[in-house]
Design a protein around this motif. Structure first.
Motif, PDB file in Angstrom:
ATOM      1  N   UNK A  54      -6.167   7.707   4.666  1.00 17.81           N
ATOM      2  CA  UNK A  54      -5.107   8.591   5.148  1.00 17.81           C
ATOM      3  C   UNK A  54      -4.564   8.140   6.498  1.00 17.81           C
ATOM      4  N   UNK A  55      -5.460   7.726   7.386  1.00 16.12           N
ATOM      5  CA  UNK A  55      -5.046   7.217   8.696  1.00 16.12           C
ATOM      6  C   UNK A  55      -4.234   5.934   8.550  1.00 16.12           C
ATOM      7  N   UNK A  82      -2.434   5.168   6.033  1.00 11.83           N
ATOM      8  CA  UNK A  82      -1.120   5.553   5.513  1.00 11.83           C
ATOM      9  C   UNK A  82      -0.178   5.998   6.621  1.00 11.83           C
ATOM     10  N   UNK A  83      -0.705   6.774   7.567  1.00  9.13           N
ATOM     11  CA  UNK A  83       0.112   7.202   8.712  1.00  9.13           C
ATOM     12  C   UNK A  83       0.568   6.004   9.538  1.00  9.13           C
ATOM     13  N   UNK A  84      -0.344   5.060   9.738  1.00  8.42           N
ATOM     14  CA  UNK A  84      -0.003   3.846  10.495  1.00  8.42           C
ATOM     15  C   UNK A  84       1.089   3.058   9.780  1.00  8.42           C
ATOM     16  N   UNK A  85       0.961   2.899   8.457  1.00  7.07           N
ATOM     17  CA  UNK A  85       1.964   2.162   7.683  1.00  7.07           C
ATOM     18  C   UNK A  85       3.327   2.841   7.767  1.00  7.07           C
ATOM     19  N   UNK A  86       3.322   4.190   7.709  1.00  6.59           N
ATOM     20  CA  UNK A  86       4.581   4.921   7.821  1.00  6.59           C
ATOM     21  C   UNK A  86       5.240   4.727   9.173  1.00  6.59           C
ATOM     22  N   UNK A  87       4.430   4.797  10.240  1.00  6.84           N
ATOM     23  CA  UNK A  87       4.968   4.620  11.589  1.00  6.84           C
ATOM     24  C   UNK A  87       5.510   3.206  11.788  1.00  6.84           C
ATOM     25  N   UNK A  88       4.790   2.217  11.292  1.00  7.86           N
ATOM     26  CA  UNK A  88       5.238   0.827  11.435  1.00  7.86           C
ATOM     27  C   UNK A  88       6.525   0.574  10.653  1.00  7.86           C
ATOM     28  N   UNK A  92      -9.408   3.623  -1.689  1.00  7.54           N
ATOM     29  CA  UNK A  92     -10.631   3.385  -0.915  1.00  7.54           C
ATOM     30  C   UNK A  92     -11.778   4.256  -1.421  1.00  7.54           C
ATOM     31  N   UNK A  93     -11.487   5.519  -1.740  1.00  5.82           N
ATOM     32  CA  UNK A  93     -12.539   6.397  -2.267  1.00  5.82           C
ATOM     33  C   UNK A  93     -13.016   5.927  -3.646  1.00  5.82           C
ATOM     34  N   UNK A 109     -15.285   9.639   3.959  1.00  2.56           N
ATOM     35  CA  UNK A 109     -14.861   8.931   5.173  1.00  2.56           C
ATOM     36  C   UNK A 109     -13.876   7.816   4.840  1.00  2.56           C
ATOM     37  N   UNK A 110     -14.087   7.169   3.702  1.00  2.64           N
ATOM     38  CA  UNK A 110     -13.154   6.121   3.265  1.00  2.64           C
ATOM     39  C   UNK A 110     -11.786   6.730   2.926  1.00  2.64           C
TER      40      UNK A 110
END
Length: 240
Positions: free
Chosen positions: A21-22, A24-30, A3-4, A15-16
């Protein structure tokens, strides 16, 4: 990174990166959720047999479980959101707009990250102790329950105490090693003063698992809410 790289010409390219990073955390949790559903699916017949052979006579409904689960999650996670809101509101009200991001960044991205590392071990230990403790409690073997709790706390403290002392004594070298070029004095002072919290967070995390293992699910929720109320009061007083 992607994204950067795609938005490197933008003014807020960082910000991108944060958004990535956010994500990535969501993908890991899912992915973990999908894996747990898969494990449950292939073992559903075993779980059904265990449920049918249960003679304890007690059963927790799905509704009760959801209430306890979300109450616990909200009580523990709300402190970060409340801290951020109170801190930002107060700092801006006294005209310290630029300092909001500076000090909050040090607190959340350095202090909390470093102190959460040893607490993560306590979290894993607290989670792993629940099944065996539940089995001992269901069988009425109080002596074995106490032995497991004592050994768990002892192992937990063997990790937590040295980590707390090490981070307090070596706060400046740690910050210099991991975050060179940043505000060393403030970052190291915060880590030095706040390192003692590692012991208490590690102990509370483990004992929450212990309470869940002996079917005292509501006690951690009540304690967390009371602690949050005291915490908010102290944050307001100290900021003032």
């Amino acid at each position: 990174y992607l994204l950067m790289k795609a938005h490197n010409a933008a003014v807020n390219s960082e910000a991108y990166g944060a958004a990535g990073g956010t994500l990535g955390s969501l993908a890991g949790a899912l992915s973990r959720l999908v894996f747990l559903i898969f494990v449950y699916y292939i073992n559903r017949s075993y779980f059904r047999r265990k449920a049918l052979s249960d003679t304890s006579g007690s059963c927790q409904s799905i509704g009760e479980f959801i209430v306890v689960f979300f109450s616990t999650t909200i009580a523990y996670q709300a402190s970060v959101i409340i801290d951020n809101t109170i801190f930002g509101t107060y700092m801006k009200s006294v005209g310290l707009n630029d300092d909001v991001y500076f000090y909050w960044g040090i607190y959340s991205n350095k202090y909390r990250m470093l102190t959460n590392l040893p607490v993560a071990i306590a979290t894993a230990l607290g989670t792993s102790i629940v099944p065996t403790l539940s089995a001992c409690h269901a069988a009425g073997n109080i002596k074995e329950c106490r032995q497991k709790i004592a050994s768990g706390i002892k192992f937990n403290m063997i990790i937590a105490f040295p980590c707390a002392v090490g981070m307090a004594v070596l706060a400046r070298p740690i910050i210099l090693l991991l975050f060179p070029g940043t505000e060393i004095a403030v970052s190291s002072k915060i880590l030095m003063i706040g390192a003692a919290a590692i012991v208490f967070f590690a102990l509370s995390t483990l004992t929450n698992g212990v309470l869940q293992g002996i079917d005292r699910m509501i006690i951690p929720v009540v304690n967390a809410v009371l602690a949050l109320a005291i915490h908010v009061f102290l944050v307001i007083i100290m900021l003032y």
